[in-house]
Design a protein around this motif. Structure first.
Motif, PDB file in Angstrom:
ATOM      1  N   GLU A  41      -1.313  14.321  -9.497  1.00  0.00           N
ATOM      2  CA  GLU A  41      -0.742  13.217 -10.273  1.00  0.00           C
ATOM      3  C   GLU A  41      -0.162  12.152  -9.350  1.00  0.00           C
ATOM      4  O   GLU A  41      -0.339  10.959  -9.580  1.00  0.00           O
ATOM      5  N   GLU A  42       0.537  12.600  -8.295  1.00  0.00           N
ATOM      6  CA  GLU A  42       1.102  11.652  -7.333  1.00  0.00           C
ATOM      7  C   GLU A  42       0.002  10.837  -6.663  1.00  0.00           C
ATOM      8  O   GLU A  42       0.150   9.635  -6.457  1.00  0.00           O
ATOM      9  N   MET A  43      -1.081  11.510  -6.320  1.00  0.00           N
ATOM     10  CA  MET A  43      -2.190  10.804  -5.679  1.00  0.00           C
ATOM     11  C   MET A  43      -2.789   9.778  -6.630  1.00  0.00           C
ATOM     12  O   MET A  43      -3.086   8.648  -6.236  1.00  0.00           O
ATOM     13  N   ALA A  44      -2.954  10.188  -7.872  1.00  0.00           N
ATOM     14  CA  ALA A  44      -3.531   9.259  -8.852  1.00  0.00           C
ATOM     15  C   ALA A  44      -2.600   8.072  -9.076  1.00  0.00           C
ATOM     16  O   ALA A  44      -3.055   6.924  -9.133  1.00  0.00           O
ATOM     17  N   GLN A  45      -1.306   8.349  -9.172  1.00  0.00           N
ATOM     18  CA  GLN A  45      -0.340   7.265  -9.373  1.00  0.00           C
ATOM     19  C   GLN A  45      -0.282   6.367  -8.139  1.00  0.00           C
ATOM     20  O   GLN A  45      -0.196   5.148  -8.240  1.00  0.00           O
ATOM     21  N   GLY A  46      -0.327   6.986  -6.967  1.00  0.00           N
ATOM     22  CA  GLY A  46      -0.291   6.210  -5.727  1.00  0.00           C
ATOM     23  C   GLY A  46      -1.495   5.317  -5.598  1.00  0.00           C
ATOM     24  O   GLY A  46      -1.398   4.161  -5.177  1.00  0.00           O
ATOM     25  N   LYS A  47      -2.653   5.833  -5.957  1.00  0.00           N
ATOM     26  CA  LYS A  47      -3.875   5.033  -5.865  1.00  0.00           C
ATOM     27  C   LYS A  47      -3.824   3.867  -6.837  1.00  0.00           C
ATOM     28  O   LYS A  47      -4.186   2.736  -6.497  1.00  0.00           O
ATOM     29  N   SER A  48      -3.374   4.134  -8.071  1.00  0.00           N
ATOM     30  CA  SER A  48      -3.325   3.050  -9.050  1.00  0.00           C
ATOM     31  C   SER A  48      -2.249   2.036  -8.677  1.00  0.00           C
ATOM     32  O   SER A  48      -2.425   0.838  -8.851  1.00  0.00           O
ATOM     33  N   ALA A  49      -1.127   2.521  -8.108  1.00  0.00           N
ATOM     34  CA  ALA A  49      -0.065   1.595  -7.688  1.00  0.00           C
ATOM     35  C   ALA A  49      -0.537   0.738  -6.512  1.00  0.00           C
ATOM     36  O   ALA A  49      -0.239  -0.450  -6.437  1.00  0.00           O
ATOM     37  N   ASN A  50      -1.270   1.369  -5.602  1.00  0.00           N
ATOM     38  CA  ASN A  50      -1.784   0.623  -4.454  1.00  0.00           C
ATOM     39  C   ASN A  50      -2.787  -0.442  -4.882  1.00  0.00           C
ATOM     40  O   ASN A  50      -2.811  -1.544  -4.336  1.00  0.00           O
ATOM     41  N   VAL A  51      -3.611  -0.101  -5.832  1.00  0.00           N
ATOM     42  CA  VAL A  51      -4.612  -1.051  -6.305  1.00  0.00           C
ATOM     43  C   VAL A  51      -3.914  -2.211  -6.998  1.00  0.00           C
ATOM     44  O   VAL A  51      -4.268  -3.373  -6.793  1.00  0.00           O
ATOM     45  N   GLU A  52      -2.901  -1.895  -7.799  1.00  0.00           N
ATOM     46  CA  GLU A  52      -2.197  -2.938  -8.542  1.00  0.00           C
ATOM     47  C   GLU A  52      -1.351  -3.826  -7.628  1.00  0.00           C
ATOM     48  O   GLU A  52      -1.356  -5.037  -7.730  1.00  0.00           O
ATOM     49  N   SER A  53      -0.603  -3.193  -6.722  1.00  0.00           N
ATOM     50  CA  SER A  53       0.332  -3.984  -5.922  1.00  0.00           C
ATOM     51  C   SER A  53      -0.301  -4.537  -4.663  1.00  0.00           C
ATOM     52  O   SER A  53       0.043  -5.629  -4.224  1.00  0.00           O
ATOM     53  N   GLY A  54      -1.180  -3.755  -4.066  1.00  0.00           N
ATOM     54  CA  GLY A  54      -1.791  -4.200  -2.824  1.00  0.00           C
ATOM     55  C   GLY A  54      -0.755  -4.387  -1.732  1.00  0.00           C
ATOM     56  O   GLY A  54      -0.998  -5.098  -0.767  1.00  0.00           O
ATOM     57  N   SER A  55       0.429  -3.763  -1.887  1.00  0.00           N
ATOM     58  CA  SER A  55       1.531  -3.997  -0.957  1.00  0.00           C
ATOM     59  C   SER A  55       1.380  -3.242   0.357  1.00  0.00           C
ATOM     60  O   SER A  55       1.883  -3.677   1.376  1.00  0.00           O
ATOM     61  N   GLU A  56       0.740  -2.082   0.344  1.00  0.00           N
ATOM     62  CA  GLU A  56       0.608  -1.313   1.577  1.00  0.00           C
ATOM     63  C   GLU A  56      -0.496  -1.901   2.436  1.00  0.00           C
ATOM     64  O   GLU A  56      -1.479  -2.424   1.939  1.00  0.00           O
ATOM     65  N   THR A  57      -0.290  -1.756   3.676  1.00  0.00           N
ATOM     66  CA  THR A  57      -1.335  -2.246   4.571  1.00  0.00           C
ATOM     67  C   THR A  57      -2.500  -1.283   4.548  1.00  0.00           C
ATOM     68  O   THR A  57      -2.350  -0.115   4.220  1.00  0.00           O
ATOM     69  N   GLU A  58      -3.628  -1.775   4.928  1.00  0.00           N
ATOM     70  CA  GLU A  58      -4.821  -0.934   4.912  1.00  0.00           C
ATOM     71  C   GLU A  58      -4.707   0.209   5.905  1.00  0.00           C
ATOM     72  O   GLU A  58      -5.296   1.261   5.722  1.00  0.00           O
ATOM     73  N   ALA A  59      -3.950   0.060   6.957  1.00  0.00           N
ATOM     74  CA  ALA A  59      -3.796   1.112   7.963  1.00  0.00           C
ATOM     75  C   ALA A  59      -2.968   2.273   7.428  1.00  0.00           C
ATOM     76  O   ALA A  59      -3.184   3.419   7.803  1.00  0.00           O
ATOM     77  N   GLU A  60      -2.000   2.030   6.550  1.00  0.00           N
ATOM     78  CA  GLU A  60      -1.136   3.090   6.021  1.00  0.00           C
ATOM     79  C   GLU A  60      -1.850   3.923   4.958  1.00  0.00           C
ATOM     80  O   GLU A  60      -1.615   5.103   4.827  1.00  0.00           O
TER      81      GLU A  60
END
Length: 139
Positions: A41-60
């Motif tokens: 669930e955390e992975m799914a939420q993290g992936k959707s949050a990353n897609v939505e926010s785009g805040s993390e750098t691609e390296a992280e």
């Protein structure tokens, strides 16, 4: 005869110990399954949050994903290992249960045989006593 009774008692104790171990393993498996579910669930939420926010750098992103994948893999391996152990304990428990049943049947048969022998011996004793009594009255 006493050996079979002792074996049956020991087998019963072994069965109880295995059942306790099985319950413990089932609890561990349930806990690991819950951990695995939370990680997914955390992975799914993290992936959707990353897609939505785009805040993390691609390296992280790849390192975080690899870390979670590694955790998931470890949990899945542990879960599989515990399931296999549980199955082995269940098989051993069933074998001990069957052996207890066989031992109890043997014990019952031995008791029946001993009762029959005792009845025969009492009958022979009665006949011998009557013969002794009649011999003493004749003498």
């Amino acid at each position: 005869m006493e050996v079979k009774i002792t074996d049956a008692v020991e087998s019963s104790a072994d069965t109880e110990q295995l059942q306790s171990s099985l319950k413990e393993r089932e609890s561990q498996v349930a806990s690991l399954e819950e951990d695995l579910k939370q990680l997914r669930e955390e992975m799914a939420q993290g992936k959707s949050a990353n897609v939505e926010s785009g805040s993390e750098t691609e390296a992280e992103q790849p390192f975080e994903s690899l870390e979670k994948d590694s955790q998931m893999l470890c949990l899945e391996e542990e879960l599989q290992r515990l399931k296999e152990e549980m199955e082995q304990v269940r098989i051993k428990s069933n074998d001990l249960h069957e052996n207890n049943w066989v031992a109890m049947e043997a014990l019952t048969a031995a008791e029946k045989l001993n009762k029959e022998r005792l009845a025969v011996a009492k009958g022979a004793q009665s006949v011998a006593e009557e013969a002794l009594s009649s011999f003493q009255t004749e003498a």
